[in-house]
Design an enzyme around this catalytic site. Structure first.
Site, PDB file in Angstrom:
ATOM      1  N   CYS A   2      10.504  31.110 -72.148  1.00  0.00           N
ATOM      2  CA  CYS A   2      10.857  29.373 -71.781  1.00  0.00           C
ATOM      3  C   CYS A   2      10.275  28.900 -72.783  1.00  0.00           C
ATOM      4  O   CYS A   2       9.174  29.686 -73.364  1.00  0.00           O
ATOM      5  CB  CYS A   2      10.394  28.680 -70.522  1.00  0.00           C
ATOM      6  N   ARG A  27      13.882  32.832 -76.295  1.00  0.00           N
ATOM      7  CA  ARG A  27      12.467  33.260 -75.196  1.00  0.00           C
ATOM      8  C   ARG A  27      13.290  33.302 -74.023  1.00  0.00           C
ATOM      9  O   ARG A  27      12.215  33.436 -72.998  1.00  0.00           O
ATOM     10  CB  ARG A  27      11.749  31.757 -75.753  1.00  0.00           C
ATOM     11  N   TRP A  74      13.914  31.190 -68.448  1.00  0.00           N
ATOM     12  CA  TRP A  74      13.695  32.275 -68.021  1.00  0.00           C
ATOM     13  C   TRP A  74      12.967  32.726 -67.053  1.00  0.00           C
ATOM     14  O   TRP A  74      12.071  32.347 -66.608  1.00  0.00           O
ATOM     15  CB  TRP A  74      12.538  33.287 -69.520  1.00  0.00           C
ATOM     16  N   ASN A 100       6.919  26.233 -69.028  1.00  0.00           N
ATOM     17  CA  ASN A 100       6.390  27.713 -69.923  1.00  0.00           C
ATOM     18  C   ASN A 100       5.390  28.154 -68.967  1.00  0.00           C
ATOM     19  O   ASN A 100       4.168  27.744 -69.588  1.00  0.00           O
ATOM     20  CB  ASN A 100       6.948  27.474 -71.105  1.00  0.00           C
ATOM     21  N   GLY A 101       5.130  29.025 -68.353  1.00  0.00           N
ATOM     22  CA  GLY A 101       4.606  29.004 -67.444  1.00  0.00           C
ATOM     23  C   GLY A 101       4.697  29.771 -65.737  1.00  0.00           C
ATOM     24  O   GLY A 101       6.032  29.555 -65.809  1.00  0.00           O
ATOM     25  N   GLU A 484      10.902  54.636 -79.295  1.00  0.00           N
ATOM     26  CA  GLU A 484      11.235  52.966 -80.725  1.00  0.00           C
ATOM     27  C   GLU A 484      12.547  53.345 -79.988  1.00  0.00           C
ATOM     28  O   GLU A 484      13.243  52.267 -79.699  1.00  0.00           O
ATOM     29  CB  GLU A 484      10.015  53.124 -81.441  1.00  0.00           C
ATOM     30  N   LYS A 488      15.223  50.397 -78.743  1.00  0.00           N
ATOM     31  CA  LYS A 488      15.733  50.313 -78.978  1.00  0.00           C
ATOM     32  C   LYS A 488      17.711  49.936 -78.535  1.00  0.00           C
ATOM     33  O   LYS A 488      18.180  48.758 -77.655  1.00  0.00           O
ATOM     34  CB  LYS A 488      15.997  50.668 -80.244  1.00  0.00           C
ATOM     35  N   GLU A 491      16.788  48.485 -74.437  1.00  0.00           N
ATOM     36  CA  GLU A 491      17.117  46.524 -74.670  1.00  0.00           C
ATOM     37  C   GLU A 491      18.433  46.125 -75.486  1.00  0.00           C
ATOM     38  O   GLU A 491      18.042  45.108 -74.542  1.00  0.00           O
ATOM     39  CB  GLU A 491      16.084  45.871 -76.373  1.00  0.00           C
ATOM     40  N   HIS A 508      10.143  70.693 -69.786  1.00  0.00           N
ATOM     41  CA  HIS A 508       9.517  70.515 -68.387  1.00  0.00           C
ATOM     42  C   HIS A 508       9.565  69.347 -67.266  1.00  0.00           C
ATOM     43  O   HIS A 508       9.669  68.678 -67.051  1.00  0.00           O
ATOM     44  CB  HIS A 508       8.040  69.668 -68.752  1.00  0.00           C
ATOM     45  N   LYS A 607      12.258  37.155 -75.515  1.00  0.00           N
ATOM     46  CA  LYS A 607      11.349  37.127 -76.749  1.00  0.00           C
ATOM     47  C   LYS A 607      10.088  37.454 -76.747  1.00  0.00           C
ATOM     48  O   LYS A 607       8.876  38.725 -77.215  1.00  0.00           O
ATOM     49  CB  LYS A 607      11.863  37.253 -78.196  1.00  0.00           C
TER      50      LYS A 607
HETATM   51  C1  G6P Z   1       8.970  41.437 -75.607  1.00  0.00           C
HETATM   52  C2  G6P Z   1       9.682  42.008 -76.334  1.00  0.00           C
HETATM   53  C3  G6P Z   1       9.457  43.280 -77.780  1.00  0.00           C
HETATM   54  C4  G6P Z   1       7.853  43.429 -77.683  1.00  0.00           C
HETATM   55  C5  G6P Z   1       7.450  42.972 -76.838  1.00  0.00           C
HETATM   56  C6  G6P Z   1       5.508  42.904 -76.834  1.00  0.00           C
HETATM   57  O1  G6P Z   1       8.962  42.322 -74.586  1.00  0.00           O
HETATM   58  O2  G6P Z   1      11.022  41.262 -76.162  1.00  0.00           O
HETATM   59  O3  G6P Z   1      10.384  43.347 -79.117  1.00  0.00           O
HETATM   60  O4  G6P Z   1       7.723  44.273 -78.703  1.00  0.00           O
HETATM   61  O5  G6P Z   1       7.530  41.244 -76.034  1.00  0.00           O
HETATM   62  O6  G6P Z   1       5.381  41.881 -77.693  1.00  0.00           O
HETATM   63  P1  G6P Z   1       4.093  40.776 -78.900  1.00  0.00           P
HETATM   64  O7  G6P Z   1       4.558  39.930 -79.593  1.00  0.00           O
HETATM   65  O8  G6P Z   1       2.853  40.983 -77.887  1.00  0.00           O
HETATM   66  O9  G6P Z   1       4.944  42.055 -79.998  1.00  0.00           O
END
Ligand code: G6P
Length: 612
Positions: A2, A27, A74, A100-101, A484, A488, A491, A508, A607
């Site tokens: 949010c 957000r 969100w 937000n929260g 990673e 990607k 996501e 395995h 994010k």
């Molecule tokens: C969310 C974002 C990711 C990020 C993760 C941790 O899932 O979409 O891109 O890696 O949070 O966020 P931070 O701000 O703690 O690195």
């Protein structure tokens, strides 16, 4: 999660608020809303879906006023819908709130307020705040009513409130959710994050948990929840507005991928002197690191992409600095009952500095007497302020949900940290140390070189864009790269299932799924386990899997093992996760693009995850 905005100024506020919201949309983007105060009272517009729906609604029926709130959501409590979109108002539409929260005790509060005759419209936890303040304002001045309401809330909040009864003020407060104040010329802001306000001001006041702000056009008056005044001067942020814009790229993600050489250079700036062979930190960081005990244990905590950077850090620190390192997902660490003491340093890695689980892990570490070292991208963020020392990554604002430049800068910061500790503890031969320091200085140039491979990577992505399952495999330093790379793709391309695995573990389980044409991305850059990776590739090819191999430039033998080959500059294995990250990011980007995915705003993600 949010994004919230509050604005008080001279002009018409709706344009300013919508512009600020557009920079916070990363957000959350389930629904959006705006409330503006004018001589007729509060006018509210809310729309389901992305911000553009709200912009359309405001274009159709413009809003006038010089003070207002905005929100991009969100969803946590209550499905995404117009009725659940913020701002929420009290019974008479005189008080509006954005939040937000999570208000954890909203159910008993709502029950009480219903008994007192309040009528609720939404299914959100937030609406209780508007009614609670309405109820308390029957007996108290508005500011006091706001403060008393906050005292009753359990959970996390960044909240802003306006009332038709106080037409020259906006009220705001935070507890475990981010909120900053921006101070401009004759105007002032609340915002979840700095990029929202960069176009208007770079003077920012960071708030602490439990602080309440009364905001007028001249700036903030800050008090504690108990009403004690707090003095804090604005700081000037170094980020500029261009860094929060797409700058001609179709997506923030692609722009941020291309910014990596510069971002890494900034992260190394003034900290690495390859000519003299030195790693230099500021006094506070030095004092912290020099004070670590000989038996110090390191525990890295982080989430998402930052967790993968932490896994790379484990290989680096154990191999070069010979220190014991655990790596934990922050969401597990905080509930696991970890064994911490004063000989433990918890390293929190976080782009935003606001991730709820990482922040909770930091607090737990401190409660148990451990020290906290943060690797963080956002100055003044909650984790940066809670830590005993901070090594900032200077990646600039990262807007795309999928982290790219923050990741490679986190790995760069871990490389700096490792080299500093390895030298301090005399755990590394001088010649090797010098080679690594010099190698680190070369990384920005080599990243640019890796980026030049974009057209070839795009062509490989086009070849595999129709596939719906991918494996990513790697070993040692590039096992985290495999995780990673898969993250990607997951996501930003929700049509695809992608899984990262340690290549040696494939036998395995995952190998049983491999069929003709199943794409498997291997990271097979130059390393001591190169030959083992080649064996893993052959095991897959024997089962007719389709191998996309990321290898070092100049590798003459790899061609015959690869169905599709992507090369990156040859480096020491120590830097190879940074090199591998570039094609992995570009590959995910172009596969998602070919599938028409919403790359910067993938469904269900946000994010900054500031709720549990
Ligand atoms: C969310 C974002 C990711 C990020 C993760 C941790 O899932 O979409 O891109 O890696 O949070 O966020 P931070 O701000 O703690 O690195």
């Amino acid at each position: 999660m949010c994004g919230i905005v509050g604005y008080i100024g001279k002009g018409q506020v709706s344009g300013v608020i919508l512009d600020a919201l557009s920079r916070l949309e990363y957000r959350g983007y389930d629904s959006a809303g705006i409330a503006v105060l004018n001589s007729r009272g509060l006018e509210v517009r809310r729309r389901m879906g992305k911000l553009k729906e709200l912009v359309k609604a405001v274009d159709e029926r413009p809003l006038k006023g010089t003070l207002g709130l905005g929100h991009t959501r969100w969803a946590t409590h209550g499905e995404p819908s117009e009725i659940n979109a913020h701002p929420h108002t009290d019974c008479h539409g005189r008080i509006a709130v954005v939040h937000n929260g999570i208000v954890e005790n909203y159910a008993p509060l709502k029950e009480r307020l219903l008994k007192q005759g309040h009528a609720f419209r939404s299914k959100t936890d937030t609406e209780v705040i508007a009614h609670l303040v309405e109820e308390l304002a029957k007996q108290h001045p508005l500011e006091e009513a706001f403060r008393l309401a906050l005292k009753e809330l359990r959970g996390s909040y960044a909240v802003c409130l306006v009332s038709a009864d106080e037409p020259r003020r906006i009220f705001g407060a935070r507890n475990a959710s981010p909120l900053v104040v921006g101070v401009g010329k004759g105007e002032a802001f609340f915002a979840s994050d700095v990029p929202a306000i960069l176009a208007r001001t770079r003077r920012v006041v960071y708030l602490n948990d439990g602080e309440v702000v009364t905001l007028g056009p001249e700036g903030p008056r800050i008090t504690t929840l108990a009403g004690r005044p707090v003095r804090r001067k604005p700081t000037t942020v170094t980020w500029d507005v261009a860094s929060a814009r797409k700058g001609g790229f179709p997506h923030f993600m692609l722009k941020e991928i291309h910014e990596q050489a510069g971002a890494i250079e900034q992260t190394l700036f003034n900290r690495l002197d390859p000519a003299k062979g030195r790693v230099i930190f500021d006094r506070r960081t030095r004092r912290f690191l020099d004070g670590l005990s000989p038996q110090e244990k390191l525990v890295i905590i982080s989430c998402g992409t930052a967790y993968h950077a932490g896994l790379v850090g484990q290989y680096m620190l154990e191999e070069m600095a010979h220190m014991p390192v655990d790596v934990d997902l922050a969401s597990e660490f905080r509930y696991r009952g970890p064994m911490l003491d004063r000989y433990t340093t918890v390293i929190a890695i976080t782009q935003s500095g606001e991730t709820a689980d990482t922040l909770a892990g930091v607090r737990l570490a401190k409660e148990q007497g451990a020290k906290v070292f943060a690797i963080c991208n956002v100055m003044g963020s909650s984790i940066a302020r809670a830590a005993d020392a901070v090594l900032y990554t200077h990646a600039g604002p990262e807007i795309a949900v999928a982290s790219t430049k923050a990741y490679t800068c986190q790995v760069t910061a871990l490389a700096l940290l490792t080299l500093y500790l390895a030298r301090k503890r005399q755990r590394i031969p001088t010649a090797q140390w010098k080679r690594l320091v010099q190698g680190l200085g070369d990384v920005p140039r080599l990243v640019d070189q890796a980026l030049a491979g974009e057209p070839a990577i795009k062509a490989v992505a086009a070849k595999y864009a129709a596939a719906r399952n991918f494996y990513y495999l790697g070993r040692r330093y590039n096992f985290p790269s495999a995780l990673e790379g898969a993250l990607k793709l997951k996501e930003i391309c929700p049509l695809i299932h992608a899984e990262g695995y340690a290549a040696g573990e494939m036998k395995h389980g995952p190998i049983s799924l491999i069929r003709k044409g199943w794409p498997i991305v291997f990271i097979a850059t130059h390393s001591p386990v190169y030959e083992k990776v080649i064996s893993n590739i052959e095991e897959v090819r024997a089962r007719h899997g389709d191998c996309i191999v990321i290898a070092s430039e100049g590798d003459a033998t790899i061609k015959r093992h690869a169905d599709s080959l992507i090369t990156v500059p040859k480096t020491e294995e120590f830097f190879s996760p940074i090199m591998a990250a570039i094609p992995l990011q570009l590959f995910a980007y172009y596969v998602a693009d070919a599938n028409g995915c919403d790359i910067d705003q993938p469904p269900n993600l946000a994010k900054s995850v500031t709720v549990e």
